[in-house]
Design a protein around this motif. Structure first.
Motif, PDB file in Angstrom:
ATOM      1  N   GLU A 255      -9.831   3.872   3.779  1.00 17.19           N
ATOM      2  CA  GLU A 255      -8.833   2.926   3.291  1.00 17.19           C
ATOM      3  C   GLU A 255      -8.238   2.108   4.429  1.00 17.19           C
ATOM      4  O   GLU A 255      -8.033   0.897   4.312  1.00 17.19           O
ATOM      5  CB  GLU A 255      -7.717   3.678   2.567  1.00 17.19           C
ATOM      6  N   THR A 256      -7.941   2.787   5.533  1.00 19.49           N
ATOM      7  CA  THR A 256      -7.336   2.114   6.680  1.00 19.49           C
ATOM      8  C   THR A 256      -8.257   1.026   7.223  1.00 19.49           C
ATOM      9  O   THR A 256      -7.797  -0.060   7.604  1.00 19.49           O
ATOM     10  CB  THR A 256      -7.018   3.129   7.793  1.00 19.49           C
ATOM     11  N   THR A 257      -9.549   1.316   7.260  1.00 21.34           N
ATOM     12  CA  THR A 257     -10.511   0.308   7.714  1.00 21.34           C
ATOM     13  C   THR A 257     -10.427  -0.942   6.855  1.00 21.34           C
ATOM     14  O   THR A 257     -10.411  -2.069   7.362  1.00 21.34           O
ATOM     15  CB  THR A 257     -11.943   0.883   7.674  1.00 21.34           C
ATOM     16  N   GLY A 258     -10.334  -0.740   5.538  1.00 16.32           N
ATOM     17  CA  GLY A 258     -10.175  -1.888   4.637  1.00 16.32           C
ATOM     18  C   GLY A 258      -8.881  -2.640   4.880  1.00 16.32           C
ATOM     19  O   GLY A 258      -8.855  -3.876   4.853  1.00 16.32           O
ATOM     20  N   ASP A 259      -7.793  -1.903   5.156  1.00 18.96           N
ATOM     21  CA  ASP A 259      -6.506  -2.547   5.434  1.00 18.96           C
ATOM     22  C   ASP A 259      -6.566  -3.377   6.718  1.00 18.96           C
ATOM     23  O   ASP A 259      -6.040  -4.494   6.776  1.00 18.96           O
ATOM     24  CB  ASP A 259      -5.402  -1.495   5.556  1.00 18.96           C
ATOM     25  N   ILE A 305       0.766  -6.151   3.533  1.00 21.51           N
ATOM     26  CA  ILE A 305      -0.267  -7.159   3.811  1.00 21.51           C
ATOM     27  C   ILE A 305       0.044  -8.453   3.077  1.00 21.51           C
ATOM     28  O   ILE A 305      -0.085  -9.552   3.626  1.00 21.51           O
ATOM     29  CB  ILE A 305      -1.656  -6.614   3.420  1.00 21.51           C
ATOM     30  N   GLY A 306       0.480  -8.340   1.826  1.00 23.98           N
ATOM     31  CA  GLY A 306       0.795  -9.536   1.038  1.00 23.98           C
ATOM     32  C   GLY A 306       1.960 -10.317   1.604  1.00 23.98           C
ATOM     33  O   GLY A 306       1.999 -11.545   1.490  1.00 23.98           O
ATOM     34  N   LEU A 307       2.911  -9.621   2.224  1.00 22.38           N
ATOM     35  CA  LEU A 307       4.064 -10.310   2.814  1.00 22.38           C
ATOM     36  C   LEU A 307       3.634 -11.191   3.981  1.00 22.38           C
ATOM     37  O   LEU A 307       4.144 -12.301   4.159  1.00 22.38           O
ATOM     38  CB  LEU A 307       5.099  -9.282   3.278  1.00 22.38           C
ATOM     39  N   ILE A 308       2.677 -10.709   4.774  1.00 23.41           N
ATOM     40  CA  ILE A 308       2.158 -11.515   5.885  1.00 23.41           C
ATOM     41  C   ILE A 308       1.509 -12.782   5.342  1.00 23.41           C
ATOM     42  O   ILE A 308       1.700 -13.883   5.873  1.00 23.41           O
ATOM     43  CB  ILE A 308       1.141 -10.706   6.715  1.00 23.41           C
ATOM     44  N   SER A 309       0.754 -12.624   4.277  1.00 22.37           N
ATOM     45  CA  SER A 309       0.078 -13.775   3.679  1.00 22.37           C
ATOM     46  C   SER A 309       1.075 -14.757   3.082  1.00 22.37           C
ATOM     47  O   SER A 309       0.928 -15.978   3.222  1.00 22.37           O
ATOM     48  CB  SER A 309      -0.899 -13.288   2.603  1.00 22.37           C
TER      49      SER A 309
END
Length: 446
Positions: A255-259, A305-309
Motif C-alpha cells: 500500500e505504501t508503495t502505491g501511496d 494525498i488529496g489535500l496536496i492535489s
C-alpha cells in the motif's frame, strides 16, 4: 520560488507553513485517533489508558512524519507525506491483545518494524512493476476507497447511530463542501490554498452556533501529557504474534508503495528505487519507535494525498510542520481535545473534496496510457473491480482467515496486486524495462 528548487523542497514563510501544516493535521486527525479508540474498546481498557494511547499515538505520529519528510541518515523519502497508523493492523492487534495483552502487541510491532527496515532495499525493487497503467489504477483505487470514510463523516461518524445521516448532518457536510469550493473558486494564492482549512473553521463555527459541537472534552483534558517508553510494561515477543504483524507490514508495504507513487505523480517527482527504499525504511523505523512509545505501526497516510492535489502546495516542509503540530498535540492533550471537537459532518464535507481529488489524479494518470492494441483496458478494469470489492461489500471476505483475510480486507492491496500481476502476465514485456514512454508502453529492449 527559485527556478532551481523543486516545489517539494520549497521553504514557505513561517506563518503560511504553519497554517498549511495545520490544514493537513485537521484533515487526518480523525483517522489518526480512530485506531487507539477501536483497540481500547476491543480490549476493555479504561478511559485513562485510552487517553494515554491517543497521546502516545499523536506524539509518535508526529515523530514519524518528521522522519519521513526530513530524511535523516538516509531514512525517509523527503516527500510531503504525513504518517499515520495503518488500519490494516487493527484486527491482528486486537487478536494479539486479547491473547497476550498490550506487551505482546508492542513486541510484535517492534519486531515487524525491524523486519520492514531491513528488507526495504529488496522490496523497493518492485518499483519497476509500476508502469503508468498500474500507477493510475492504484491511485484511482486509493481515492475511491477513501470516499466511504468521508461519507461516514458526513453522516455523523457512526453508521450504527439512530441519527446517522439525519438532515442536519447532511446539510452541514454539503455546506462545508460548498464553502471549500467557494473559497477555492473565488480566492487565489494563499487563501485559495487554505480553502479546506477555512471550510473546516467556518463549518465548526456554524455547527457551534447550531449547538452541534461539544467542547466539554477541552475542559476535562489535562494540560500536559508526557509519553514515556514501555508505559504498559516491557514488550514480550510471541512467535505467532510477531509472524502475524510481519505479514501485516508486508501488505502495508505494498500500500505504501502505491501511496508514494501517487504523491510522486502529484508533486511531479520520480519515485525511484532509492526514494522508495528510504521511504519504506522510515515506515519500519517509525513502527519500531511505535512499539517503544506505546503506539502502533505507521505508514503513509493516504487521506492527505488529496489535500496536496487540491491546494497544489507540494513543500515537504509544510508536512514537516504537521509533524511538529502532532508532537505538540501529543504533549498537550487540551490542544488535541480542541481538534477533536470538530464535528464529523464538517470533516465529511472537506473529505469529499480531498478524497475525490485523489481519484481524479488516478484518472489523470490513466489518461496518458495507450489502450489500443494491448491489454491495458483489462488490467485497469479487473484491478478496479477487485480493489473496490471491500469498499462495496466490507463483509465479502469475512469467511477468510489468517493471511488471506489480512490481504483481501484491504482493497488497495488487492487492487494493487491485481494490477501488478495482470500487467506482468498480459503485458509481459512491460516489466522487463524500468522505464516506459508517456503512453505507458515499455521502451524497446536495446
Amino acid at each position: 520560488m527559485r527556478k532551481d528548487i523543486h516545489p517539494v523542497d520549497e521553504r514557505l514563510p513561517l506563518g503560511q507553513t504553519f497554517l498549511y501544516g495545520l490544514q493537513h493535521v485537521l484533515a487526518m486527525y480523525a483517522g489518526a485517533v480512530a485506531v487507539p479508540l477501536i483497540l481500547a474498546n476491543a480490549l476493555g481498557l479504561d478511559t485513562k489508558q485510552l487517553i494515554y494511547l491517543i497521546n502516545a499515538d499523536l506524539f509518535t505520529c508526529g515523530i514519524a512524519t518528521l522522519i519521513q519528510t526530513m530524511g535523516p541518515c538516509k531514512i525517509g523519502s523527503k516527500l510531503p507525506i504525513i504518517q499515520g497508523v495503518t488500519f490494516a493492523a487493527v484486527t491482528p492487534m486486537i487478536m494479539i491483545g486479547k491473547n497476550g495483552g498490550l506487551t505482546d502487541i508492542y513486541g510484535a510491532v517492534i519486531a515487524a518494524g525491524l523486519v520492514v527496515f531491513l528488507i526495504a532495499p529488496y522490496f523497493s525493487r518492485l518499483i519497476r512493476f509500476f508502469p503508468p497503467v498500474v500507477t493510475g489504477s492504484v491511485i484511482t483505487i486509493i481515492g475511491i476507497s477513501l470516499l466511504p470514510v468521508a461519507v461516514r463523516w458526513a453522516g455523523g461518524g457512526n453508521p450504527a447511530a439512530k441519527d446517522f445521516g439525519d438532515v442536519s448532518s447532511l446539510l452541514l457536510a454539503l455546506l462545508v463542501l460548498a464553502i471549500v469550493i467557494l473559497f477555492y473558486r473565488c480566492f487565489t494564492g494563499f487563501l485559495r490554498n487554505i480553502s479546506v482549512l477555512l471550510g473546516l473553521i467556518v463549518g465548526t463555527i456554524i455547527a457551534a452556533a447550531l449547538g452541534e459541537t461539544n467542547f466539554s472534552a477541552i475542559g476535562n483534558a489535562a494540560w500536559v501529557g508526557v509519553t514515556t517508553p514501555f508505559s504498559f510494561g516491557f514488550p514480550t515477543f510471541n512467535v505467532s504474534a510477531v509472524a502475524a504483524m510481519i505479514l501485516v507490514m508486508l501488505v502495508v508495504m505494498t500500500e505504501t508503495t502505491g501511496d508514494f507513487i501517487a504523491v510522486g505523480e502529484i508533486v511531479d517527482k520520480e519515485i525511484d528505487k532509492e526514494t522508495l527504499t528510504r521511504g519504506l525504511r522510515a515506515d519500519g523505523f517509525s513502527t519500531f519507535l511505535g512499539g517503544i512509545f506505546n503506539a502502533f505501526p505507521y505508514t503513509a497516510f493516504a487521506q492527505n494525498i488529496g489535500l496536496i492535489s487540491l491546494t497544489n502546495v507540494k513543500s515537504r516542509f509544510v508536512v514537516a510542520a504537521s509533524g511538529c503540530i502532532l508532537v505538540a498535540l501529543g504533549l498537550f492533550p487540551k490542544l488535541a481535545a480542541l481538534i477533536a471537537s470538530i464535528p464529523a459532518p464538517v470533516l465529511g464535507g472537506a473529505g469529499l473534496a480531498m478524497f475525490g481529488m485523489v481519484a481524479a489524479n488516478g484518472i489523470k494518470t490513466l489518461s496518458k496510457v495507450d489502450f489500443n492494441g494491448n491489454y491495458n483496458v483489462l488490467v485497469v478494469g479487473i484491478s478496479l473491480a477487485m480493489g473496490l470489492i471491500p469498499t462495496a461489500m466490507p463483509n465479502f471476505y469475512s469467511h477468510l482467515t489468517g493471511a488471506l483475510q489480512v490481504i483481501f480486507d484491504s482493497g488497495i492491496t488487492v487492487g494493487s496486486l491485481t494490477a501488478i500481476i495482470l500487467n506482468a502476465i498480459l503485458n509481459n514485456n512491460a516489466v522487463t524495462e524500468k522505464k516506459a514512454d508517456v503512453n505507458g508502453q515499455p521502451l524497446p529492449t536495446k
